[in-house]
Design a protein around this motif. Structure first.
Motif, PDB file in Angstrom:
ATOM      1  N   SER A 221      47.116  16.393  51.913  1.00  0.00           N
ATOM      2  CA  SER A 221      47.712  17.470  52.687  1.00  0.00           C
ATOM      3  C   SER A 221      47.977  16.594  53.981  1.00  0.00           C
ATOM      4  O   SER A 221      49.088  16.949  54.602  1.00  0.00           O
ATOM      5  CB  SER A 221      46.324  18.528  52.941  1.00  0.00           C
ATOM      6  OG  SER A 221      46.906  19.355  53.958  1.00  0.00           O
ATOM      7  N   ASP A 222      47.196  15.665  54.466  1.00  0.00           N
ATOM      8  CA  ASP A 222      47.496  15.093  55.601  1.00  0.00           C
ATOM      9  C   ASP A 222      48.746  14.070  55.604  1.00  0.00           C
ATOM     10  O   ASP A 222      49.456  14.276  56.533  1.00  0.00           O
ATOM     11  CB  ASP A 222      46.294  14.299  56.100  1.00  0.00           C
ATOM     12  CG  ASP A 222      44.908  14.985  56.474  1.00  0.00           C
ATOM     13  OD1 ASP A 222      45.089  16.073  56.730  1.00  0.00           O
ATOM     14  OD2 ASP A 222      43.926  14.466  56.495  1.00  0.00           O
ATOM     15  N   ILE A 225      51.473  16.358  55.764  1.00  0.00           N
ATOM     16  CA  ILE A 225      51.922  16.877  57.098  1.00  0.00           C
ATOM     17  C   ILE A 225      52.466  15.949  57.906  1.00  0.00           C
ATOM     18  O   ILE A 225      53.296  16.316  58.760  1.00  0.00           O
ATOM     19  CB  ILE A 225      50.350  17.354  57.713  1.00  0.00           C
ATOM     20  CG1 ILE A 225      49.972  18.688  56.944  1.00  0.00           C
ATOM     21  CG2 ILE A 225      50.535  17.714  59.053  1.00  0.00           C
ATOM     22  CD1 ILE A 225      48.481  19.233  57.378  1.00  0.00           C
ATOM     23  N   LYS A 226      52.076  14.628  57.895  1.00  0.00           N
ATOM     24  CA  LYS A 226      52.499  13.711  58.615  1.00  0.00           C
ATOM     25  C   LYS A 226      53.948  13.570  58.299  1.00  0.00           C
ATOM     26  O   LYS A 226      54.976  13.319  59.268  1.00  0.00           O
ATOM     27  CB  LYS A 226      51.833  12.395  58.439  1.00  0.00           C
ATOM     28  CG  LYS A 226      50.359  12.362  59.173  1.00  0.00           C
ATOM     29  CD  LYS A 226      49.421  11.251  58.741  1.00  0.00           C
ATOM     30  CE  LYS A 226      48.012  11.287  59.359  1.00  0.00           C
ATOM     31  NZ  LYS A 226      47.354   9.972  59.164  1.00  0.00           N
ATOM     32  N   GLY A 228      56.052  15.835  57.346  1.00  0.00           N
ATOM     33  CA  GLY A 228      56.752  17.106  57.665  1.00  0.00           C
ATOM     34  C   GLY A 228      57.269  17.781  56.461  1.00  0.00           C
ATOM     35  O   GLY A 228      57.926  18.453  56.205  1.00  0.00           O
ATOM     36  N   PHE A 230      54.824  19.572  54.630  1.00  0.00           N
ATOM     37  CA  PHE A 230      53.555  20.568  54.137  1.00  0.00           C
ATOM     38  C   PHE A 230      54.134  21.746  53.546  1.00  0.00           C
ATOM     39  O   PHE A 230      55.170  22.318  53.852  1.00  0.00           O
ATOM     40  CB  PHE A 230      52.937  20.790  55.542  1.00  0.00           C
ATOM     41  CG  PHE A 230      51.476  21.500  55.030  1.00  0.00           C
ATOM     42  CD1 PHE A 230      50.273  21.006  54.536  1.00  0.00           C
ATOM     43  CD2 PHE A 230      51.691  23.116  55.232  1.00  0.00           C
ATOM     44  CE1 PHE A 230      49.285  21.690  54.225  1.00  0.00           C
ATOM     45  CE2 PHE A 230      50.467  23.803  54.857  1.00  0.00           C
ATOM     46  CZ  PHE A 230      49.434  23.345  54.324  1.00  0.00           C
TER      47      PHE A 230
END
Length: 559
Positions: A221-222, A225-226, A228, A230
């Motif tokens: 997930s991280d 997210i990083k 872009g 997600f």
């Protein structure tokens, strides 16, 4: 009649010479064109002050910074994987195998069993069959003197011994062991299974689920997210693969543990059943040997009784048979000692084989563990390269978007510059067009011959309209020769210089600076009328300029 479109008739010259003249309207047109050209030439050069080249967009600058920051992002993961690989390349398993052999081989126990077997062999070799039979042979000679007295006890003992032998005690003694050995080795595995195996398998499943929920899925997930991304399809697929790999790893470890526990339980069950069968055979052999000895003893006693009823020769023969029997018993004892020695030796060899097998299993497990760790390091290196590639892909998309913005901005700047150039060249383009029109019709314009005498009006002085158009045509085209910005509010340095027959004033003036670039205005000195005065006589001749001010259509002043 004098009006805006024709001048005052001129008196012809009084001399008799003749001359050819261009018509007045043509002279006015040429004169007006020269005035327009003079006004265009007098327009000062205005440098374009706006930017002409678009700067890099903020998105492009962001992409440049991201690309620079992403350089070498793969290196930490790649270095860690390379360091781990180098550690495995120098790690051997020979030392681990030797340590496992020392732990499971138990050489002292192996030597103890081998030595015990050798002792039994030594004792069997020391047995004396002839020495054991000789006393009975001596007694046979001594018994010849007492045939009947010696025979009767033996005959009685022979009867009792035979009756006891017929009671099947050998089979009864071996039967419990035979029943136990006849059971299936797979039917009672439950009692040999380790009670801790189920707990270990549950612990493996819980630890795998916790590692998935607390480490792997949050890391996925991280990462997205990083990046872009997600909630993207790639994140779902990556998370599904993480769940699948975790489940496969848990099932693999549980399967290995279950197979190991089942194999150990099956081996223990088979070994136990084999021992039961061996004990049955041993008990049967001992009971059979005992039965044989009893039967042989009964026979011997019977023979002794028979011998006792016979002559001394028969008694001596019976004692001789007893001597032979003693020798046979001694031989059987030697055989049993040899069997015991063989069993001890076999036990030592089995212990040795168990140690070797256990050591090989430990080495194989360590090799598999090394292989899993190497696969994990390879995955780390691969993910490091993929992360950098994905970063470059994002940066490339960002740079493409920034380039599109820069190109659009460049189009805006180019269009603004072209519009400015078109505005600057507007007056010149109109003047060029008018010049081409005049040149095109010059060859077909009829000429007028002037003779001595009074003029009949064939020639005229310049009309008022031509004078106004000449004064106000700077920076305008054909339309602008009849339509001119005439609002008093856009003019300055106003000077009244004449009057039209209908009473309209004629003025010289300059346009204010902020209106000079308007298509209906211009640079330089102009001559014309005022819109508010024309509106009183003929409102139709006054038209809006489009900026809140008014212009005059000179061709409608007398309409």
């Amino acid at each position: 009649m004098t009006d805006l479109f024709s001048g005052t008739p001129q008196t012809a010259t009084s001399h008799t010479s003749t001359s050819t003249e261009t018509p007045t309207w043509m002279q006015d047109a040429i004169f007006n064109q020269l005035q327009v050209a003079r006004g265009v030439a007098a327009t000062p050069y205005q440098q374009y002050s706006m930017p002409t080249v678009a700067d890099f967009s903020d998105t492009q600058v962001q992409a440049f910074n991201q690309m620079q920051a992403n350089q070498g992002s793969y290196k930490p993961g790649m270095d860690a994987a390379q360091s781990g690989m180098q550690g495995f390349s120098t790690k051997g398993t020979a030392g681990d195998l030797q340590a496992a052999q020392n732990q499971y081989l138990r050489q002292g126990l192996v030597d103890q069993n081998l030595n015990a077997g050798q002792n039994y062999f030594n004792r069997a070799g020391q047995m004396d069959i002839v020495g054991a039979a000789q006393p009975y042979m001596n007694q046979a000679g001594q018994a010849a003197g007492n045939i009947m007295g010696a025979a009767q006890p033996y005959m009685n003992q022979a009867g009792a011994t035979t009756a006891e032998a017929l009671s099947d005690r050998a089979l009864n003694a071996a039967n419990p062991y035979l029943q136990a050995a006849s059971q299936s080795s797979a039917g009672n595995l439950g009692q040999y299974m380790s009670p801790y195996q189920s707990s270990v398998m549950d612990t493996i499943a819980k630890q795998g689920a916790r590692n998935l929920s607390e480490n792997l899925l949050p890391q996925v997930s991280d990462s997205f997210i990083k990046a872009g991304q997600f909630g993207s399809k790639g994140m779902g697929e990556f998370g599904s693969r993480a769940v699948r790999d975790t489940q496969e790893a848990i099932l693999n470890q549980q399967s290995q543990l279950a197979n190991q526990g089942y194999g150990q339980a099956l081996s223990a069950s088979q070994a136990d059943l084999a021992r039961q069968a061996q004990l049955a055979g041993t008990v049967g052999s001992i009971s059979g040997a005992d039965l044989s000895r009893v039967l042989q003893g009964g026979a011997q006693y019977g023979n002794l009784g028979q011998t006792a009823g016979q002559l001394t020769a028969q008694q001596a023969s019976a004692l001789g048979q007893l001597g032979q029997t003693a020798g046979q018993l001694t031989g059987q004892q030697m055989s049993q000692l040899g069997n015991l020695g063989q069993m001890q030796t076999t036990a030592g060899q089995a212990q040795q084989q168990f140690g070797l097998t256990a050591a090989q299993a430990v080495q194989q497990a360590q090799a598999q563990d090394y292989q899993r760790q190497m696969s994990a390091l390879q995955s780390v290196a691969s993910m490091a390269g993929q992360n950098q590639t994905m970063g470059f892909a994002d940066t490339s998309a960002l740079e493409s978007m920034g380039l599109a913005r820069q190109n659009q901005q460049q189009k805006v700047l180019t269009a603004a510059q072209q519009q400015y150039l078109d505005q600057q060249n507007y007056a010149k383009s109109n003047a060029d067009w008018l010049n081409n029109q005049i040149r095109g019709i010059a060859g077909s314009v009829p000429t007028v011959t002037t003779a001595s005498g009074s003029s009949t009006g064939a020639t005229y002085s310049p009309s008022v309209l031509s004078q106004l158009a000449t004064a106000g045509a700077t920076g305008a085209g054909l339309y602008n020769m009849t339509t001119q910005g005439s609002d008093i509010r856009i003019k300055e340095n106003i000077e009244r210089v004449g009057e039209l027959p209908n009473g309209l004033g004629i003025y010289d003036f300059d346009y204010k600076t902020e209106f000079k670039d308007h298509p209906l205005c211009g640079h330089g000195r102009f001559r014309g009328v005022m819109a508010h005065e024309v509106a009183k006589l003929n409102p139709k001749a006054v038209v809006p300029m489009g900026n809140g001010y008014n212009a005059v259509k000179y061709d409608l002043i007398n309409a």
